[in-house]
Design a protein around this motif. Sequence first.
Motif, PDB file in Angstrom:
ATOM      1  N   SER A  40       0.772  -0.985  -0.143  1.00  0.00           N
ATOM      2  CA  SER A  40       0.088  -0.074  -0.021  1.00  0.00           C
ATOM      3  C   SER A  40       0.876   1.369   0.022  1.00  0.00           C
ATOM      4  CB  SER A  40      -1.234   0.129   1.116  1.00  0.00           C
ATOM      5  OG  SER A  40      -0.286   0.266   2.282  1.00  0.00           O
ATOM      6  N   ASN A  41       0.146   2.210  -0.400  1.00  0.00           N
ATOM      7  CA  ASN A  41       0.735   3.586  -0.376  1.00  0.00           C
ATOM      8  C   ASN A  41       0.110   4.745   0.696  1.00  0.00           C
ATOM      9  OD1 ASN A  41       1.828   6.184  -0.980  1.00  0.00           O
ATOM     10  ND2 ASN A  41       2.674   5.650  -2.921  1.00  0.00           N
ATOM     11  N   LYS A  43       0.585   7.373   1.778  1.00  0.00           N
ATOM     12  CA  LYS A  43       0.787   8.939   1.491  1.00  0.00           C
ATOM     13  C   LYS A  43      -0.313   9.193   0.185  1.00  0.00           C
ATOM     14  CE  LYS A  43       4.445  11.272   2.025  1.00  0.00           C
ATOM     15  NZ  LYS A  43       5.738  11.688   1.728  1.00  0.00           N
ATOM     16  N   GLN A  44      -0.070   8.187  -0.809  1.00  0.00           N
ATOM     17  CA  GLN A  44      -0.965   8.494  -2.074  1.00  0.00           C
ATOM     18  C   GLN A  44      -2.413   8.325  -1.750  1.00  0.00           C
ATOM     19  OE1 GLN A  44      -0.983   5.308  -5.021  1.00  0.00           O
ATOM     20  NE2 GLN A  44      -0.368   7.071  -6.389  1.00  0.00           N
ATOM     21  N   GLN A 364      -6.099   3.907  -4.467  1.00  0.00           N
ATOM     22  CA  GLN A 364      -5.773   3.402  -3.086  1.00  0.00           C
ATOM     23  C   GLN A 364      -6.928   2.779  -2.140  1.00  0.00           C
ATOM     24  OE1 GLN A 364      -2.411   2.637  -1.286  1.00  0.00           O
ATOM     25  NE2 GLN A 364      -1.584   2.806  -3.500  1.00  0.00           N
ATOM     26  N   ARG A 412       4.279   7.425   5.173  1.00  0.00           N
ATOM     27  CA  ARG A 412       4.936   6.660   4.329  1.00  0.00           C
ATOM     28  C   ARG A 412       4.601   6.549   2.903  1.00  0.00           C
ATOM     29  NH1 ARG A 412       7.354   1.738   7.866  1.00  0.00           N
ATOM     30  NH2 ARG A 412       8.100   2.790   9.970  1.00  0.00           N
ATOM     31  N   ASP A 413       5.296   6.077   1.930  1.00  0.00           N
ATOM     32  CA  ASP A 413       4.885   5.976   0.625  1.00  0.00           C
ATOM     33  C   ASP A 413       4.845   4.619   0.412  1.00  0.00           C
ATOM     34  OD1 ASP A 413       7.410   5.493   0.214  1.00  0.00           O
ATOM     35  OD2 ASP A 413       7.827   7.383  -1.075  1.00  0.00           O
ATOM     36  N   ARG A 414       5.074   3.744   1.174  1.00  0.00           N
ATOM     37  CA  ARG A 414       5.104   2.124   1.056  1.00  0.00           C
ATOM     38  C   ARG A 414       4.813   1.429   2.504  1.00  0.00           C
ATOM     39  NH1 ARG A 414       8.230  -2.441   1.255  1.00  0.00           N
ATOM     40  NH2 ARG A 414       8.149  -3.769  -0.909  1.00  0.00           N
TER      41      ARG A 414
END
Length: 450
Positions: A40-41, A43-44, A364, A412-414
């Motif tokens: 998952s991301n 932040k996105q 997402q 986080r982005d991941r």
Amino acid sequence: MNNNEPSVEVNFDGLVGPTHNYAGLSYGNVASLNNADAISNPKQAALQGLAKMKAMHDMGLKQGIFAPHARPDIDALRRLGFSGNDKQVLNKAAKESPILLRSVYSASSMWTANAATVSPSKDTVDGKVHFTSANLNNKFHRSLEPTTTTNLLKAMFTSNAFFTHHSHLPEQPFFGDEGAANHTRLCDNHSDKGLEVFVYGASSLNNSVKGPVKYPARQTLEASEAIARLHGIKDSHALFIQQNPDVIDQGVFHNDVIAVGNENVLLCHEQAFINQVQSIKQIKHAYLGEKPLHIIEVPTNEVSVQDAVGSYLFNSQLVTLPDGSMMLVAPEECKNNTSVSRYIERMLSESNPVNTVKFFDLRQSMQNGGGPACLRLRVALTQDELNAVNPQVIMSDEKFAALITWVDRHYRDRLSDADLADPQLLQESHAALDELTKILALGSVYQFQR
């Protein structure tokens, strides 16, 4: 209180939390199960949700922000026998019960349509807006939410003169309640008294009511009736309709995955309700408005149940724009599905109040089993009531900029399943919500140890 005062609908969208992950915890939710264990991301996810909120605000709609819950829920793990400091609790849970660890990390409070059922003051005997937080007792990870949801609602809708808050229903399956995802209000416009349509999947008392076989029915008739009583809804203003159990078994876990309403429009699949012809007649007969009620039934031969679930066509929002026109707010998956896209074009060309569509990239959240309508809680408010809402939870240009900066700083982005055992993620999440408490003026909603 002046019940003749005009009302406006405010959509309070769930702000995706910093622990957004794909744990596949929601049995019966096809998208959630299909994407289990994906990366998952967070932040996105948060930025996609904020972009939709800002777009609604820019169109002249009133837009609110619903804060995420504090995750992981360390107290829940301690109640389940994991002891020690936070790091030790997380390590033990990761080794002994990874599924429990996933559950307490879930960012499922982003699905704000499940947060509560709301009855506007125009519909209630005492002329107040009533809120009942959903108990969400069908899934462990969601059953952790109701108390915090109630506290958040009280921090947002603070005035006892205008708002009444009810605790969630008893947590037994008898009263399974999944909130506004199974509740639709139909009216000439938001300023009028409405017909509150409660959609249930099964009955706990009446064994003759046929329920689904494969997947659970999350909303019971008894829960819906209890909420109508708590909110003081007159019998003539409440209608109880059963969802089609066959479509629940095809992944339609909530009514808002197969039907959506706004003012005098109900958009639904032709298989949405049990005994659909009779159910539609009941809705038409009970409708309180003077304008024509537009019931738009989408035929199976144009959009299959599978395409409806895969695209989340009915989990789009229907909103009334400031000029009185109506818009469908849909995920990009609807545009990319040939049959769904074709149907939307036809619907917009026909004689009904829906005359425009806007697509949003919410990939997402879509991968975790929810679209535009899952992300928001609708609240119809008079101007006096709106003035009594905590102003810091209402979207503005300044608020949007502050939240973008906040997400960039803390998210986080991941995020993978392995990251959930990292105690640093807990610290990051708590630090983020500490700051968000100040941005949204939420007081002492979060009870984690600092």
